[in-house]
Design an enzyme around this catalytic site. Structure first.
Site, PDB file in Angstrom:
ATOM      1  CG  ASP A 136     127.044 -19.891 -41.140  1.00 45.29           C
ATOM      2  OD1 ASP A 136     126.027 -19.693 -41.816  1.00 45.29           O
ATOM      3  OD2 ASP A 136     127.225 -20.935 -40.480  1.00 45.29           O
ATOM      4  CB  CYS A 185     120.199 -21.922 -42.195  1.00 35.97           C
ATOM      5  SG  CYS A 185     119.889 -21.501 -40.486  1.00 35.97           S
TER       6      CYS A 185
HETATM    7  C1  LIG Z   1     124.362 -19.657 -38.214  1.00 43.52           C
HETATM    8  S1  LIG Z   1     125.198 -19.681 -36.716  1.00 43.52           S
HETATM    9  C2  LIG Z   1     126.848 -20.000 -37.211  1.00 43.52           C
HETATM   10  C3  LIG Z   1     127.231 -21.391 -36.919  1.00 43.52           C
HETATM   11  C4  LIG Z   1     128.702 -21.716 -37.160  1.00 43.52           C
HETATM   12  N1  LIG Z   1     129.162 -21.241 -38.451  1.00 43.52           N
HETATM   13  C5  LIG Z   1     128.888 -23.220 -37.049  1.00 43.52           C
HETATM   14  O1  LIG Z   1     129.089 -23.884 -38.037  1.00 43.52           O
HETATM   15  O2  LIG Z   1     128.808 -23.736 -35.938  1.00 43.52           O
HETATM   16  C6  LIG Z   1     125.250 -17.983 -36.306  1.00 43.52           C
HETATM   17  C7  LIG Z   1     126.035 -17.737 -35.030  1.00 43.52           C
HETATM   18  O3  LIG Z   1     126.174 -16.344 -34.884  1.00 43.52           O
HETATM   19  C8  LIG Z   1     126.356 -16.093 -33.501  1.00 43.52           C
HETATM   20  N2  LIG Z   1     126.114 -14.651 -33.288  1.00 43.52           N
HETATM   21  C9  LIG Z   1     124.997 -13.997 -32.922  1.00 43.52           C
HETATM   22  N3  LIG Z   1     125.226 -12.671 -32.843  1.00 43.52           N
HETATM   23  C10 LIG Z   1     126.526 -12.488 -33.169  1.00 43.52           C
HETATM   24  C11 LIG Z   1     127.366 -11.343 -33.252  1.00 43.52           C
HETATM   25  N4  LIG Z   1     126.923 -10.113 -32.991  1.00 43.52           N
HETATM   26  N5  LIG Z   1     128.650 -11.540 -33.606  1.00 43.52           N
HETATM   27  C12 LIG Z   1     129.121 -12.770 -33.870  1.00 43.52           C
HETATM   28  N6  LIG Z   1     128.381 -13.882 -33.807  1.00 43.52           N
HETATM   29  C13 LIG Z   1     127.100 -13.738 -33.452  1.00 43.52           C
HETATM   30  C14 LIG Z   1     125.356 -16.999 -32.832  1.00 43.52           C
HETATM   31  O4  LIG Z   1     125.800 -17.316 -31.548  1.00 43.52           O
HETATM   32  C15 LIG Z   1     125.365 -18.220 -33.757  1.00 43.52           C
HETATM   33  O5  LIG Z   1     126.144 -19.246 -33.213  1.00 43.52           O
END
Ligand SMILES: C[S@@+](CC[C@H](N)C(=O)[O-])C[C@H]1O[C@@H](n2cnc3c(N)ncnc32)[C@H](O)[C@@H]1O
Length: 379
Positions: free
Chosen positions: A252, A314
């Site tokens: 996601d 999203c």
């Molecule tokens: C769309 S949100 C996902 C939300 C989660 N699936 C939920 O339902 O709460 C994308 C997430 O990716 C995280 N993110 C950003 N860079 C990332 C990375 N390099 N590796 C893993 N996660 C990362 C962000 O902190 C963010 O919370």
């Protein structure tokens, strides 16, 4: 995010009324560049809010929750445990929310989880779990089998606990000091508290930029209790991932969030000028496109043969969705797009690549979401 950074009175003259949200010129330009119609945001006041009843909270609780929230709960027929409520209803102050019986999650996000089709016994990797562990625990009602890591998803390489764990010391350099996992407790040790204090003081972003994941939660049946730490925190080699990877992987991915109407609405409060920095900066978008592909590649690497992966964002743009999938499919012939079972009855449309799905406010009465499901074929 800090709402004190700006107030609605700081808004610039460049804002133009677009539908019910006064979208600023830079965002309208972003929408134009991506072939998106600003009218999508006109439904911002009419899209319902969605809540999910915690599994196990029987539907007999519905009338109790209705009287507490002072509104009717409309069952979402295609999504188990989901209900729609009027958009203006606030849930955070309710007892049901505070006791973890309900939580807010858009129906489209629920669809991404449903598309993953998690079965009992599956080992599941959620590669981009949001940082707030406490929220996650509430949201997904993580069970006794779960393990939750804070990690950079482009580096994350830990296999599920049933994988054959080889001898670590010589392959990873991690010293076996004999320490083992005992039962998980929410109380953090002094050492851990000091570590996170230091990281906070250094302004360390989430997730950590190193390849070392931090295990922040594990259930009592997660296969960790009694196991040597060095055996678990062992980065996998590619070859292992092919045979003993995860059954299901959710990517996601981080994105511009332009399809999340609620997120875009917040800029009215935060100040539209912060959108340039947080969303529209060209370098940031460029980096995001790379990040999305790298997350997908790493998620697929950790998927076992025959397993399935859901990629979602999203964002409503093609660049962050279909284009990422196209690039990925060109590189990885062992990946094949799969139809999502049951999606015929979902209120969504097809993406511009067959078998992918798109939710948007107009079509679905939800926030925007792109969903692609991939299966890993034997190579
Ligand atoms: C769309 S949100 C996902 C939300 C989660 N699936 C939920 O339902 O709460 C994308 C997430 O990716 C995280 N993110 C950003 N860079 C990332 C990375 N390099 N590796 C893993 N996660 C990362 C962000 O902190 C963010 O919370």
């Amino acid at each position: 995010m800090d709402p004190s950074e700006s107030s609605p009175s700081d808004r610039k003259e460049e804002e133009q009324p677009a539908a019910s949200l006064p979208l600023p010129a830079a965002f309208l330009e972003f929408l134009g560049d991506n072939g998106l119609d600003p009218m999508l945001y006109s439904a911002s006041d009419t899209i319902p809010r969605y809540i999910r009843l915690k599994p196990g909270v029987e539907s007999r609780m519905v009338s109790e929750i209705e009287s507490e929230l002072k509104c009717e709960l409309w069952k979402v027929p295609w999504l188990p445990n989901f209900y729609a409520i009027p958009p203006e209803v606030q849930i955070a102050g309710s007892k049901a929310y505070q006791q973890g019986k309900i939580y807010g999650i858009d129906a489209a996000s629920g669809a991404a989880i449903l598309a993953l089709d998690v079965q009992p016994g599956d080992h599941v990797l959620d590669l981009c779990a949001a940082p707030a562990c406490r929220t996650m625990l509430q949201k997904y009602s993580l069970g006794d089998r779960s393990r939750l890591f804070v990690a950079n998803g482009t580096f994350f390489s830990i296999l599920p606990s049933n994988s054959s764990l080889g001898s670590i010391e010589e392959s990873t350099g991690i010293k076996d000091n004999g320490s083992i996992f005992s039962e998980w407790t929410s109380k953090r040790s002094w050492k851990e508290r000091q570590k996170s204090k230091k990281a906070k003081a250094a302004g360390s972003p989430h997730p950590p930029s190193t390849s070392e994941p931090e295990l922040i939660y594990y259930g009592k049946d997660s296969g960790l209790v009694g196991v040597r730490k060095c055996d678990v925190l062992c980065p996998s080699a590619d070859v292992d991932a092919c045979t003993s990877g995860y059954d299901k992987v959710l990517v996601d991915a981080e994105c511009t969030h332009d399809g999340s109407i609620k997120h875009i609405q917040k800029f009215e409060f935060w100040g539209w000028e912060t959108m340039d920095r947080r969303v529209l900066d060209a370098q940031r978008i460029d980096n995001l496109l790379h990040l999305q592909l790298r997350l997908l590649i790493n998620g697929f690497r950790l998927l076992k043969t025959g397993g399935s992966l859901v990629y979602s964002t999203c964002s409503l743009t093609v660049a962050q969705n279909e284009d990422v999938i196209r690039q990925f499919l060109l590189k990885y012939p062992s990946a094949e797009l799969q139809s999502v079972d049951g999606a015929d009855s979902w209120p969504c449309r097809s993406g511009s690549i067959q078998k992918t799905l798109r939710f948007d406010p107009g079509t679905s009465q939800t926030s925007g979401l792109f969903v692609a499901k991939l299966i890993k074929l034997p190579s």
